[in-house]
Design an enzyme around this catalytic site. Structure first.
Site, mmCIF file in Angstrom:
data_model
loop_
_atom_site.group_PDB
_atom_site.id
_atom_site.type_symbol
_atom_site.label_atom_id
_atom_site.label_comp_id
_atom_site.label_asym_id
_atom_site.label_seq_id
_atom_site.Cartn_x
_atom_site.Cartn_y
_atom_site.Cartn_z
ATOM 1 N N ARG A 443 -5.542 -11.762 -16.059
ATOM 2 C CA ARG A 443 -6.541 -11.907 -14.982
ATOM 3 C C ARG A 443 -7.924 -12.181 -15.601
ATOM 4 O O ARG A 443 -8.913 -11.644 -15.161
ATOM 5 C CB ARG A 443 -6.581 -10.642 -14.116
ATOM 6 C CG ARG A 443 -6.967 -10.903 -12.681
ATOM 7 C CD ARG A 443 -7.228 -9.619 -11.906
ATOM 8 N NE ARG A 443 -7.499 -9.909 -10.517
ATOM 9 C CZ ARG A 443 -8.088 -9.081 -9.672
ATOM 10 N NH1 ARG A 443 -8.470 -7.896 -10.076
ATOM 11 N NH2 ARG A 443 -8.292 -9.423 -8.431
ATOM 12 N N TRP A 477 -9.385 3.974 -8.701
ATOM 13 C CA TRP A 477 -9.386 3.724 -10.146
ATOM 14 C C TRP A 477 -8.313 2.682 -10.440
ATOM 15 O O TRP A 477 -7.142 2.991 -10.516
ATOM 16 C CB TRP A 477 -9.086 5.030 -10.879
ATOM 17 C CG TRP A 477 -9.210 4.959 -12.369
ATOM 18 C CD1 TRP A 477 -8.373 4.309 -13.225
ATOM 19 C CD2 TRP A 477 -10.212 5.577 -13.187
ATOM 20 N NE1 TRP A 477 -8.784 4.472 -14.519
ATOM 21 C CE2 TRP A 477 -9.908 5.244 -14.526
ATOM 22 C CE3 TRP A 477 -11.329 6.371 -12.916
ATOM 23 C CZ2 TRP A 477 -10.679 5.693 -15.595
ATOM 24 C CZ3 TRP A 477 -12.094 6.811 -13.976
ATOM 25 C CH2 TRP A 477 -11.772 6.468 -15.307
ATOM 26 N N CYS A 526 -4.538 3.198 -9.092
ATOM 27 C CA CYS A 526 -4.120 1.851 -8.707
ATOM 28 C C CYS A 526 -3.923 1.049 -9.979
ATOM 29 O O CYS A 526 -4.633 1.252 -10.969
ATOM 30 C CB CYS A 526 -5.215 1.205 -7.843
ATOM 31 S SG CYS A 526 -4.817 -0.466 -7.299
ATOM 32 N N GLY A 528 -3.003 -2.949 -9.939
ATOM 33 C CA GLY A 528 -2.436 -4.089 -9.216
ATOM 34 C C GLY A 528 -1.428 -3.548 -8.213
ATOM 35 O O GLY A 528 -0.280 -3.978 -8.177
ATOM 36 N N GLY A 529 -1.849 -2.557 -7.429
ATOM 37 C CA GLY A 529 -0.923 -1.820 -6.566
ATOM 38 C C GLY A 529 -0.278 -0.714 -7.379
ATOM 39 O O GLY A 529 -0.963 0.103 -7.987
ATOM 40 N N ASP A 534 2.940 6.998 -11.526
ATOM 41 C CA ASP A 534 3.709 7.956 -12.315
ATOM 42 C C ASP A 534 3.084 9.337 -12.195
ATOM 43 O O ASP A 534 1.950 9.492 -11.728
ATOM 44 C CB ASP A 534 3.769 7.508 -13.784
ATOM 45 C CG ASP A 534 2.385 7.316 -14.381
ATOM 46 O OD1 ASP A 534 1.671 8.328 -14.543
ATOM 47 O OD2 ASP A 534 1.998 6.164 -14.676
ATOM 48 N N GLU A 614 -5.069 -4.434 20.386
ATOM 49 C CA GLU A 614 -4.797 -3.974 19.013
ATOM 50 C C GLU A 614 -5.776 -2.867 18.612
ATOM 51 O O GLU A 614 -5.399 -1.908 17.951
ATOM 52 C CB GLU A 614 -4.871 -5.144 18.033
ATOM 53 C CG GLU A 614 -3.664 -6.067 18.102
ATOM 54 C CD GLU A 614 -3.828 -7.330 17.269
ATOM 55 O OE1 GLU A 614 -2.829 -7.800 16.710
ATOM 56 O OE2 GLU A 614 -4.961 -7.856 17.178
HETATM 57 C C1 GLA Z 1 -5.929 -4.940 -7.526
HETATM 58 C C2 GLA Z 1 -5.708 -3.882 -6.457
HETATM 59 C C3 GLA Z 1 -6.164 -4.384 -5.124
HETATM 60 C C4 GLA Z 1 -7.612 -4.762 -5.198
HETATM 61 C C5 GLA Z 1 -7.836 -5.782 -6.299
HETATM 62 C C6 GLA Z 1 -9.300 -6.038 -6.522
HETATM 63 O O1 GLA Z 1 -5.076 -6.009 -7.366
HETATM 64 O O2 GLA Z 1 -4.366 -3.486 -6.414
HETATM 65 O O3 GLA Z 1 -5.953 -3.410 -4.131
HETATM 66 O O4 GLA Z 1 -8.386 -3.607 -5.439
HETATM 67 O O5 GLA Z 1 -7.279 -5.347 -7.531
HETATM 68 O O6 GLA Z 1 -9.534 -6.947 -7.514
#
Ligand code: GLA
Length: 730
Positions: A443, A477, A526, A528-529, A534, A614
């Protein structure tokens, strides 16, 4: 119950409510593993009679006993080089270039309470809730000693393991491998379950019969990873949710790991789990000790559900910590999928205003608020507010958000640096990269060398300054790449192999310091999700963003896999827009709601763009989540269907007193002339009567568990299910 030792026989039994774990040091001092299963109250060594197996040699002191071989018997902590040709738990290199260890029993000790591991996350418990057994093994020739530690939480059927390796010899020893778990199962027909995946598709369940030889799940990414989770299950071939035997193991570590399962020549099984040896080396000078991370073990004779309940309880109550451990979590709105990098104060305030009207508790400002950060190509490391985007600074924004009656949270990705940043320009030596080679970008970014105390100090100060600058209640984080090009400017050439683990120790030290100094801040993990989902991270962050995939259908599968080990309160889960940004799928807002409620709930969209119906739905969802939160987070969770191969994803929460039940989920596809589906419930009081909320229907717990309950007639795809029942008084 508890720890039972027979000094004479050098026999050890760890007894929890429903399980027993046995070991014995034999006449040669070899520590054998005898049993892990239901309580048997018999020394199970009678099952260990071996024949003279060809090419399985014999220790010298066994003299002419050719039936005695380290290569065949179940060992508690297998060492390499001395005749056990299966997977070793430990490997060393001595100064003379040899690499054998011959570990024999030396002594043991029973202690009150649960041991802690300096610098590493681990299960904790009150003194009266846990006990510790330490067994010391010694390699006489080198003076290397291995202390096997066992923590026993009787009520929860939990046994933890960690290993301390002490160099009590005179010369340096290089550790090449130091596993946390070695578990030998001499009998049984086992299958192996593990959790694989990729970014936006984490923790898919895979169950396989064991092949002869070695099977493995591992991460060499410097994080526990999206691709394989540091947990596994060995289950009997007939194991289901409710029936059959299973042993689960969960590694309390967030870096590279390796799980290997070997089915040996005698169809015996060995499982070894620990820090990945190919990214590990540790120099132990005379007098030094190395501590491995911890593994949490549990055994269930009542299928996967009971195993998951044990893990959920121990992780929620004995790993997670802090103010929010058991407390209600704020329902949050995160701006990421609403704006990505394109926002300013007004845009964020618009989102916040709408959210406040609908009942949301907290606004989380995601990536893009700092440095030069209009895309993911720059800015990481410069943790100073970008006033071009946020005019008036953070303080102004936070004050306005507070005026709306909301809390404020903020995103950080502390472990990273962009080459296009002030930080990198002033400290290129802080990035992990090898001199003379171009680094691999992920990235567009590089990773900071968290093993360095100056890097830790810089990050502590940046984060601390932001926290002091405004009233901030939450930190997300993040960590958005895998680590490679391992090299630290701070380590000598011979110590470079220590960097991956030193990185983890540095990260944990930083998190410990921040969570201690800012006890009121909720930390959400966090990567990337769910790339670092863990038990190690859960020690610092009681919730982790489960996946960047917010599509409700895909999420049922991701959350299904996650639920085998991790508690519901640990799962960060949000409602986003349709068509979904990851899959383009359209699902009803109610299906998105029940799925996101299976976690720490929130929204990730521009609420202002929703229709008035909604918006009304959102207000009701938040009320419902708050009504059910104690049941969802604190209740007992059951998987009622398998979304990987059934037409439904259904799950159930039962209150501890069994007087309240909530079934959530969805029917994936509706077909014409469909037979009404029933779902059998779990965990109810069989003789009690339960009434369906809002209806006159009353059923006994037995009827609901044996016969089940009819699902409503579905219409369309991803049809939402919510059935709430309460026990009738008297
Ligand atoms: C990651 C996180 C997302 C978001 C992006 C921001 O992919 O998982 O939820 O915060 O970074 O760049």
């Amino acid at each position: 119950m508890g720890i039972y030792t027979d000094e004479q026989e050098r026999f050890f039994s760890l007894r929890t409510k429903n399980t027993e774990y046995q070991m014995q040091a034999d006449e040669y001092g070899v520590l054998k593993h005898l049993w892990y299963g239901r309580p048997v109250k018999t020394n199970m060594s009678y099952l260990l009679e071996y024949t003279d197996v060809g090419f399985s040699g014999n220790p010298y002191d066994a003299e002419d006993n050719r039936r005695y071989s380290l290569d065949t018997m179940p060992l508690e902590y297998a060492c390499g080089g001395t005749g056990d040709f299966r997977i070793p738990a430990i490997s060393v290199l001595h100064t003379d270039g040899s690499n054998s260890l011959d570990l024999r029993y030396k002594c043991h000790q029973v202690k009150k309470g649960k041991y802690a591991i300096p610098g590493l996350p681990a299960v904790y418990a009150n003194e009266d809730k846990a006990q510790t057994l330490e067994i010391t093994l010694c390699d006489c020739a080198s003076g290397v000693e291995v202390i096997l530690r066992y923590g026993i939480l009787e009520e929860l059927d939990i046994i933890t393991r960690n290993v301390a390796i002490c160099n009590n010899g005179n010369a340096e020893v290089i550790l090449k491998k130091a596993a946390s778990l070695c578990l030998d199962l001499p009998y049984g027909d086992w299958e192996w379950v593990h959790f694989h995946g990729r970014h936006t598709m984490e923790r898919m369940v895979q169950r396989n019969p064991l092949n002869y030889g070695i099977q493995e799940s591992a991460s060499t990414r410097g994080t526990s990873s999206h691709q394989q989770n540091p947990s596994f299950i060995l289950c009997s071939t007939d194991c289901t949710e409710k029936r059959g035997e299973c042993i689960g193991a969960c590694f309390v570590y967030s870096g590279s790991f390796q799980t290997q399962i070997e089915c040996d020549q005698l169809s015996q099984v060995r499982a070894v789990m620990g820090i990945h040896p190919s990214l590990f080396e540790w120099h132990l000078s005379a007098g030094e000790t190395f501590e491995t991370p911890e593994v949490i073990l549990t055994y269930s004779s009542n299928g996967f559900s009971k195993m998951s309940h044990n893990f959920h309880k121990v992780i929620r109550e004995h790993i997670c910590r802090g103010k929010y451990q058991l407390a209600q979590r704020p329902v949050l709105i995160n701006n990421w999928e609403a704006t990505y990098f394109d926002f300013d104060t007004d845009k964020i305030l618009d989102i916040a205003k709408e959210a406040a009207k609908l009942g949301v508790d907290m606004l989380v400002l995601d990536d893009g608020w700092f440095g030069k950060r209009d895309s993911d190509c720059s800015g990481l490391g410069d943790w100073f507010v970008n006033e071009e985007k946020l005019s008036g600074g953070l303080e102004n924004l936070v004050e306005q958000i507070k005026k709306l009656g909301m809390k404020f949270g903020i995103w950080f990705e502390p472990e990273m640096v962009s080459e296009d940043s002030m930080l990198y320009r002033s400290h290129p030596e802080w990035a992990i990269q090898i001199p003379g080679r171009k680094p691999t970008r992920g990235r567009y970014q590089l990773v900071l060398d968290l093993s360095r105390s100056d890097v830790q100090e810089y990050l502590y100060n940046c984060i601390s300054n932001i926290l002091k600058s405004a009233d901030i209640s939450y930190i997300k984080w993040d960590m958005n790449r895998s680590i490679c090009d391992w090299y630290s400017n701070n380590l000598s050439a011979e110590n470079q192999g220590e960097l991956p683990h030193r990185y983890m120790l540095g990260l944990y030290a930083l998190l410990e310091r921040l969570t201690t100094d800012y006890p009121n801040v909720l930390f959400e993990g966090c990567s990337g999700g769910g790339g670092r989902f863990d038990a190690g991270m859960l020690y610092y962050c009681p919730q982790i963003w489960c996946s960047d995939d917010t599509d409700a259908y895909e999420r049922t599968k991701i959350q299904y896999g996650t639920s085998f080990i991790y508690p519901i309160s640990a799962v960060g889960s949000h409602i986003s827009v349709t068509p979904n940004h990851q899959t383009g799928r359209i699902t009803p807002i109610e299906s998105r709601a029940v799925t996101a409620m299976a976690g720490s709930f929130g929204y990730e969209l521009d609420l202002g763009m929703l229709s008035s119906e909604e918006k009304q739905a959102v207000t009701e969802q938040i009320k419902r989540f708050k009504q059910f939160e104690a049941l969802i987070h604190g209740g007992t969770y059951y998987r009622l269907s398998n979304p990987m191969n059934e037409n439904t994803a259904l799950w159930e929460y039962v209150s501890e007193s069994m007087d309240e039940v909530l079934v959530h989920g969805m029917i994936f596809r509706t077909v014409p002339n469909m037979k009404r589906q029933r779902i059998r419930l779990s965990g109810l009081c069989p003789d009690c009567k339960y009434q369906v909320t809002g209806k006159d229907e009353v059923y006994t717990g037995m009827a609901l568990m044996q016969g089940g309950i009819l699902l409503p007639e579905s219409c369309g795809d991803y049809y939402p299910i919510e059935i709430h029942l309460k026990k009738q008084e008297g």
